[in-house]
Design a protein around this motif. Structure first.
Motif, PDB file in Angstrom:
ATOM      1  N   GLY A   1      89.639  18.759  -4.978  1.00 11.26           N
ATOM      2  CA  GLY A   1      90.138  20.314  -4.956  1.00 11.26           C
ATOM      3  C   GLY A   1      90.856  20.656  -6.112  1.00 11.26           C
ATOM      4  N   ALA A   2      91.666  19.535  -6.597  1.00 13.29           N
ATOM      5  CA  ALA A   2      92.633  19.708  -7.835  1.00 13.29           C
ATOM      6  C   ALA A   2      91.644  19.648  -8.994  1.00 13.29           C
ATOM      7  CB  ALA A   2      93.585  18.590  -7.869  1.00 13.29           C
ATOM      8  N   MET A   3      90.677  19.078  -9.193  1.00 12.43           N
ATOM      9  CA  MET A   3      89.649  19.267 -10.310  1.00 12.43           C
ATOM     10  C   MET A   3      89.067  20.433 -10.251  1.00 12.43           C
ATOM     11  SD  MET A   3      86.571  16.746 -11.461  1.00 12.43           S
ATOM     12  CE  MET A   3      87.922  15.414 -12.234  1.00 12.43           C
ATOM     13  N   ALA A   4      88.896  20.973  -9.052  1.00 11.13           N
ATOM     14  CA  ALA A   4      88.107  22.294  -9.077  1.00 11.13           C
ATOM     15  C   ALA A   4      89.040  23.416  -9.423  1.00 11.13           C
ATOM     16  CB  ALA A   4      87.501  22.364  -7.586  1.00 11.13           C
ATOM     17  N   SER A   5      90.231  23.257  -9.010  1.00 11.74           N
ATOM     18  CA  SER A   5      91.268  24.402  -9.420  1.00 11.74           C
ATOM     19  C   SER A   5      91.263  24.176 -11.128  1.00 11.74           C
ATOM     20  CB  SER A   5      92.655  23.989  -8.687  1.00 11.74           C
ATOM     21  OG  SER A   5      93.475  24.736  -9.006  1.00 11.74           O
ATOM     22  N   VAL A   6      91.419  23.067 -11.494  1.00  8.33           N
ATOM     23  CA  VAL A   6      91.549  23.144 -13.085  1.00  8.33           C
ATOM     24  C   VAL A   6      90.350  23.748 -13.762  1.00  8.33           C
ATOM     25  CG1 VAL A   6      91.548  21.538 -15.078  1.00  8.33           C
ATOM     26  CG2 VAL A   6      92.925  21.037 -13.158  1.00  8.33           C
ATOM     27  N   LEU A   7      89.150  23.553 -13.070  1.00  9.29           N
ATOM     28  CA  LEU A   7      87.955  24.155 -13.664  1.00  9.29           C
ATOM     29  C   LEU A   7      87.969  25.737 -13.456  1.00  9.29           C
ATOM     30  CD1 LEU A   7      85.072  21.556 -12.826  1.00  9.29           C
ATOM     31  CD2 LEU A   7      86.046  22.381 -14.990  1.00  9.29           C
ATOM     32  N   LYS A   8      88.719  26.215 -12.350  1.00  2.64           N
ATOM     33  CA  LYS A   8      88.709  27.682 -11.771  1.00  2.64           C
ATOM     34  C   LYS A   8      89.983  28.013 -12.908  1.00  2.64           C
ATOM     35  CE  LYS A   8      91.281  28.688  -8.322  1.00  2.64           C
ATOM     36  NZ  LYS A   8      92.059  29.577  -8.973  1.00  2.64           N
ATOM     37  N   GLU A   9      90.888  27.623 -13.511  1.00  4.01           N
ATOM     38  CA  GLU A   9      91.762  27.958 -14.345  1.00  4.01           C
ATOM     39  C   GLU A   9      91.182  28.588 -15.740  1.00  4.01           C
ATOM     40  OE1 GLU A   9      94.884  28.752 -13.963  1.00  4.01           O
ATOM     41  OE2 GLU A   9      94.789  28.149 -11.843  1.00  4.01           O
ATOM     42  N   TYR A  10      89.649  28.164 -15.832  1.00  2.07           N
ATOM     43  CA  TYR A  10      89.203  28.700 -17.177  1.00  2.07           C
ATOM     44  C   TYR A  10      88.953  29.992 -17.008  1.00  2.07           C
ATOM     45  CZ  TYR A  10      85.412  29.648 -20.533  1.00  2.07           C
ATOM     46  OH  TYR A  10      84.892  30.221 -21.436  1.00  2.07           O
ATOM     47  N   GLU A  11      88.892  30.726 -15.740  1.00  2.00           N
ATOM     48  CA  GLU A  11      88.603  32.018 -15.349  1.00  2.00           C
ATOM     49  C   GLU A  11      89.900  32.734 -16.075  1.00  2.00           C
ATOM     50  OE1 GLU A  11      86.338  33.557 -13.948  1.00  2.00           O
ATOM     51  OE2 GLU A  11      85.170  31.372 -13.548  1.00  2.00           O
ATOM     52  N   SER A  12      91.198  32.286 -16.262  1.00  2.00           N
ATOM     53  CA  SER A  12      92.321  33.236 -16.908  1.00  2.00           C
ATOM     54  C   SER A  12      92.044  33.209 -18.208  1.00  2.00           C
ATOM     55  CB  SER A  12      93.537  32.326 -16.472  1.00  2.00           C
ATOM     56  OG  SER A  12      93.805  31.153 -16.910  1.00  2.00           O
TER      57      SER A  12
ATOM     58  N   LYS B   1      97.193  24.273  -3.401  1.00  2.00           N
ATOM     59  CA  LYS B   1      96.489  25.112  -2.512  1.00  2.00           C
ATOM     60  C   LYS B   1      95.078  24.980  -2.528  1.00  2.00           C
ATOM     61  CE  LYS B   1      96.154  29.239  -3.674  1.00  2.00           C
ATOM     62  NZ  LYS B   1      96.282  30.808  -4.183  1.00  2.00           N
ATOM     63  N   HIS B   2      94.580  25.085  -3.744  1.00  2.00           N
ATOM     64  CA  HIS B   2      93.099  24.782  -3.775  1.00  2.00           C
ATOM     65  C   HIS B   2      92.551  23.575  -3.117  1.00  2.00           C
ATOM     66  CE1 HIS B   2      89.441  26.809  -5.377  1.00  2.00           C
ATOM     67  NE2 HIS B   2      89.077  25.707  -5.975  1.00  2.00           N
ATOM     68  N   GLY B   3      93.408  22.458  -3.414  1.00  2.00           N
ATOM     69  CA  GLY B   3      92.935  21.227  -2.881  1.00  2.00           C
ATOM     70  C   GLY B   3      92.763  21.094  -1.405  1.00  2.00           C
ATOM     71  N   VAL B   4      93.797  21.865  -0.699  1.00  2.00           N
ATOM     72  CA  VAL B   4      93.714  21.928   0.755  1.00  2.00           C
ATOM     73  C   VAL B   4      92.484  22.648   1.202  1.00  2.00           C
ATOM     74  CG1 VAL B   4      94.931  22.922   2.875  1.00  2.00           C
ATOM     75  CG2 VAL B   4      96.250  21.906   1.009  1.00  2.00           C
TER      76      VAL B   4
ATOM     77  N   LEU C   1      87.235  22.942   3.858  1.00  2.88           N
ATOM     78  CA  LEU C   1      85.979  23.315   3.772  1.00  2.88           C
ATOM     79  C   LEU C   1      84.646  22.190   3.695  1.00  2.88           C
ATOM     80  CD1 LEU C   1      86.046  26.407   1.190  1.00  2.88           C
ATOM     81  CD2 LEU C   1      85.816  26.466   3.819  1.00  2.88           C
ATOM     82  N   ASN C   2      84.921  21.158   2.997  1.00  9.19           N
ATOM     83  CA  ASN C   2      84.112  19.936   3.024  1.00  9.19           C
ATOM     84  C   ASN C   2      83.918  19.389   4.432  1.00  9.19           C
ATOM     85  OD1 ASN C   2      83.248  20.431   0.254  1.00  9.19           O
ATOM     86  ND2 ASN C   2      85.084  18.965  -0.471  1.00  9.19           N
ATOM     87  N   GLY C   3      85.233  19.184   5.180  1.00  7.76           N
ATOM     88  CA  GLY C   3      85.107  18.760   6.275  1.00  7.76           C
ATOM     89  C   GLY C   3      85.310  19.589   7.404  1.00  7.76           C
ATOM     90  N   LEU C   4      85.028  20.915   7.447  1.00  4.48           N
ATOM     91  CA  LEU C   4      85.123  21.705   8.516  1.00  4.48           C
ATOM     92  C   LEU C   4      84.758  21.430   9.794  1.00  4.48           C
ATOM     93  CD1 LEU C   4      86.535  24.546   8.986  1.00  4.48           C
ATOM     94  CD2 LEU C   4      84.471  25.758   8.351  1.00  4.48           C
ATOM     95  N   GLU C   5      83.493  20.897   9.942  1.00  2.00           N
ATOM     96  CA  GLU C   5      83.024  20.235  11.274  1.00  2.00           C
ATOM     97  C   GLU C   5      84.001  19.299  11.774  1.00  2.00           C
ATOM     98  OE1 GLU C   5      78.990  18.937  11.122  1.00  2.00           O
ATOM     99  OE2 GLU C   5      78.100  21.079  10.481  1.00  2.00           O
TER     100      GLU C   5
ATOM    101  N   GLU D   1      73.566  23.805   2.557  1.00  4.26           N
ATOM    102  CA  GLU D   1      74.736  22.773   1.589  1.00  4.26           C
ATOM    103  C   GLU D   1      74.563  21.379   2.472  1.00  4.26           C
ATOM    104  OE1 GLU D   1      78.957  23.064  -0.396  1.00  4.26           O
ATOM    105  OE2 GLU D   1      78.461  24.600   1.059  1.00  4.26           O
ATOM    106  N   ARG D   2      74.718  20.457   1.621  1.00  2.00           N
ATOM    107  CA  ARG D   2      74.813  19.125   2.229  1.00  2.00           C
ATOM    108  C   ARG D   2      73.727  18.866   3.181  1.00  2.00           C
ATOM    109  NH1 ARG D   2      79.661  21.353   3.444  1.00  2.00           N
ATOM    110  NH2 ARG D   2      79.486  21.188   5.654  1.00  2.00           N
TER     111      ARG D   2
END
Length: 715
Positions: A261-272, A341-344, A349-353, A615-616
């Motif tokens: 989630g932290a890495m995904a958040s870093v990539l999302k920061e490219y949006e800014s 927050k994005h990590g949580v 979501l990955n382990g919702l079940e 997915e998955r």
């Protein structure tokens, strides 16, 4: 006989590929030899056939400079670097300058599969009139050789500099729009000072026509300026985003930090950053220097009124600068909170079940609320500081208008300026102050973008599996010998789960099981075999060569892997299976599916291999997902097959049928099975027992486990 419903989609074209041999020849000529598997792993559409455009895009993605030009005899004669020539008949030919012959060499796949002396006249007559020259990039200084490079130089600034011609046009447009912005002020001044006192209606008509033309031109130029900004930003966005995702795919797993989630958040920061490059914020930044233009005109028109702005503008800028240190700290904290927050969110979501099944929703919600609450407090402080600077700017703008009008009346009473000058200076003051009044918000956006850039820069500088300036020797096929030579390994930041001085040899074609208790190091052994991890000491060798000499794409195309955690993509069953091969044919997919048992449950289904998976792999049972994973490992017919608990979710009948099929079809392949199930030992002849990171037993199955275990008893 296969049923009609069990169709395998997307057959591989049978037409000969004339682009690939030329591409490989050019790369070898430029001291960047690659195998087809390694090359396919680096292109954006590995399932597509090679085309002229894809060849150029691939060369650029590998850091080479490509220039398209009309094909002429002079160009071919004077070529000092490889030239690809597009041919009338389809495909291309590669012209390679040679130091061994007086004339250059040519790779012409349609005529021959080998290099031959080039007949330039024949090549020109076969040409379609287009060619591309390929040049290696300039060698960077030694202290910068390790830095990441994109297809246009620097991964971030390179694409921006490539669009510099557009940004120059934007700057020119900004100059014109700001010059045109003077028209309304000058128009008002002339009307008040010249037209009204003299009742010059003809002059008024001429002025209205002229100012309307200026306003229309201003509208057109502003529209064009916005278009150029969007186009330049979109082009840079596509290249930068692709470089970021390529870095994620190629990152050395040992260098990965934080959660998914932290890495995904870093990539999302490219949006800014992208918003900053394409939004009105950048337009405001461009307009700030032109505030000086309005100040100069005010000094020319209003004389002493200029000093009003000289006093007020520093107050505005000072308020913005005073809050910036605190804003910078708050923006960085907010960035870190957003990662948490994005990590949580991603973790949930990955382990919702599982979250639902074990009733962990309240705990995850508490973590979410905690992250949100702290970020909300930081956001409140950030907004308060920004509002303070913004309020100072608003009051200053109003004060400037009042001061200019009041002081202007005094000057007009003395005859120093006219009434029109007061009106013009009031309008010009608003235009000069407008971009400066947004300075606080602008600097906040710059801080946010800078924080995002630093995080992305750290990601881009992480070690890669394909380091810059590193060349691997292509290995299309390997025999299958594996050797661990005094291998020690420890996961970063962990005290257990590693290996300690592990040594063993597996011959090509040998069938071996690796056994051990939970946490003994079995899975770590498989990761080292696949090159996913690198030993901290010792060496892992395949066919007598250290794995670090292999291009990881070559290695993994020769190793079929079935992992404990089955990963499937959203798509069809057929496309999931085809991921494991290098453009496998329909027959390859069907062959692997029949061995793995996928065909047993896909053949009766109305959609067959076109069955869509979520997915998955949702839509299939656990055992069916494992069968698809096994088929994916088999489809490339690799010489080495590594299977980590491949049947943990299968029933006994499906498992037995799978074992029987594997025994009859994998006679020549090297097989490494990691398991706790005694039934899978029927596949192997040798057992290696690992305990606490060390090999404690190694030998024939009957000797290591005893006669009873060799016949199927629990080890």
């Amino acid at each position: 006989m296969m049923q009609q419903t069990a169709e395998v989609p997307s057959a591989v074209e049978d037409a000969p590929d004339y682009f690939l041999p030329c591409l490989l020849a050019v790369l070898a000529h430029l001291d960047k030899p690659m195998s087809e598997a390694a090359l396919r792993a680096r292109v954006s559409d590995p399932d597509a056939g090679w085309t002229w455009d894809l060849v150029g895009d691939t060369l650029q993605s590998l850091g080479l400079s490509v220039q398209w030009a009309p094909c002429t005899l002079d160009l071919l004669t004077q070529a000092v670097q490889p030239v690809l020539v597009k041919l009338h008949s389809g495909g291309c030919a590669a012209l390679l300058p040679s130091h061994e012959w007086d004339e250059p060499m040519v790779m012409w796949p349609a005529r021959s599969g080998a290099l031959e002396r080039c007949d330039l006249a024949a090549l020109m007559s076969a040409s379609a009139g287009l060619c591309m020259s390929v040049q290696p990039p300039l060698r960077p200084p030694k202290d910068q050789a390790h830095l990441p490079k994109g297809r246009m130089g620097h991964w971030f600034f390179g694409p921006l500099l490539a669009a510099r011609s557009m940004y120059w046009q934007v700057a020119l447009a900004a100059l014109l729009t700001n010059v045109f912005a003077l028209s309304a002020s000058i128009f008002s001044m002339i009307v008040y000072d010249r037209v009204m006192p003299n009742n010059a209606m003809d002059t008024l008509t001429a002025l209205v026509v002229g100012v309307c033309f200026v306003l229309f031109s201003d509208f057109v130029i502003r529209t064009v300026r916005g278009y150029f900004l969007d186009v330049a930003g979109a082009r840079a966005d596509a290249v930068i985003a692709d470089s970021l995702f390529e870095q994620v795919l190629d990152i050395d797993l040992a260098a990965r930090k934080g959660s998914v989630g932290a890495m995904a958040s870093v990539l999302k920061e490219y949006e800014s950053i992208r918003d900053f490059l394409t939004s009105a914020t950048l337009t405001t930044l461009i307009d700030i220097p032109f505030a000086i233009l309005f100040l100069v005109v005010i000094a020319m028109v209003g004389g002493p009124l200029f000093w009003v702005l000289v006093i007020i503008i520093p107050v505005m800028i000072g308020a913005s600068l005073v809050v910036q240190p605190a804003l910078k700290r708050l923006v960085q904290t907010s960035f870190e909170d957003d990662q948490n927050k994005h990590g949580v969110l991603v973790e949930t979501l990955n382990g919702l079940e599982t979250v639902k099944a074990i009733g962990a929703g309240a705990q995850m919600r508490h973590r979410w609320q905690k992250a949100i609450a702290h970020q909300a407090q930081i956001g409140l402080r950030t907004r308060m500081l920004s509002q303070f600077a913004g309020n100072v700017a608003t009051i200053s703008s109003q004060a400037a208008t009042i001061a200019i009008v009041s002081y202007g009346v005094v000057l007009a009473h003395d005859g120093s300026i006219g009434t029109g000058a007061i009106v013009a200076c009031s309008m010009l003051a608003g235009k000069a102050i407008a971009p400066l009044s947004q300075l606080a918000q602008l600097v906040t956006r710059i801080n946010q973008s800078f924080s995002s850039y630093k995080a992305l820069k750290e990601l881009m500088e992480s070690p890669r599996e394909h380091p810059p300036q590193t060349t691997f020797i292509p290995r299309e096929k390997i025999a299958g010998d594996i050797e661990f030579r005094n291998v020690s390994f420890q996961y970063p930041g962990q005290q257990s789960g590693g290996l300690d001085k592990v040594s063993f040899t597996i011959k090509a074609g040998e069938k071996v099981a690796i056994l051990g208790r939970v946490g003994s190091g079995k899975t770590t052994v498989s990761k080292l075999m696949q090159g996913l991890r690198v030993p901290t000491e010792g060496a892992v060798l395949v066919d007598g060569c250290d794995l670090r000499q292999f291009d990881k794409a070559d290695l993994r195309r020769n190793i079929g892997t079935v992992l404990q955690d089955v990963w499937l993509i959203s798509g069809t069953v057929g496309s999931n299976i085809a991921l494991g091969g290098l453009r496998p044919s329909n027959e390859d997919v069907l062959w692997a599916s029949q061995i793995a048992g996928v065909h047993d449950f896909i053949a009766p289904h109305p959609d067959g291999y076109n069955l869509k998976l979520a997915e998955r792999g949702e839509g299939l049972s656990g055992g069916q997902r494992q069968a698809v994973s096994i088929a994916r490992a088999l489809v490339g017919k690799p010489p080495i097959l590594i299977m980590d608990e491949p049947t943990s979710s299968m029933d006994m009948n499906a498992e037995k049928a799978l074992i029987d099929r594997l025994k009859s079809h994998l006679t020549a392949s090297t097989l490494v099975v990691i398991t706790h199930k005694s039934s899978l030992l029927d596949l192997v002849d040798r057992v290696i027992v690992v305990d606490q990171g060390k090999v404690v037993a190694d030998g024939p199955k009957s000797l290591v486990l005893g006669p009873a275990a060799a016949k199927g008893a629990t080890p």
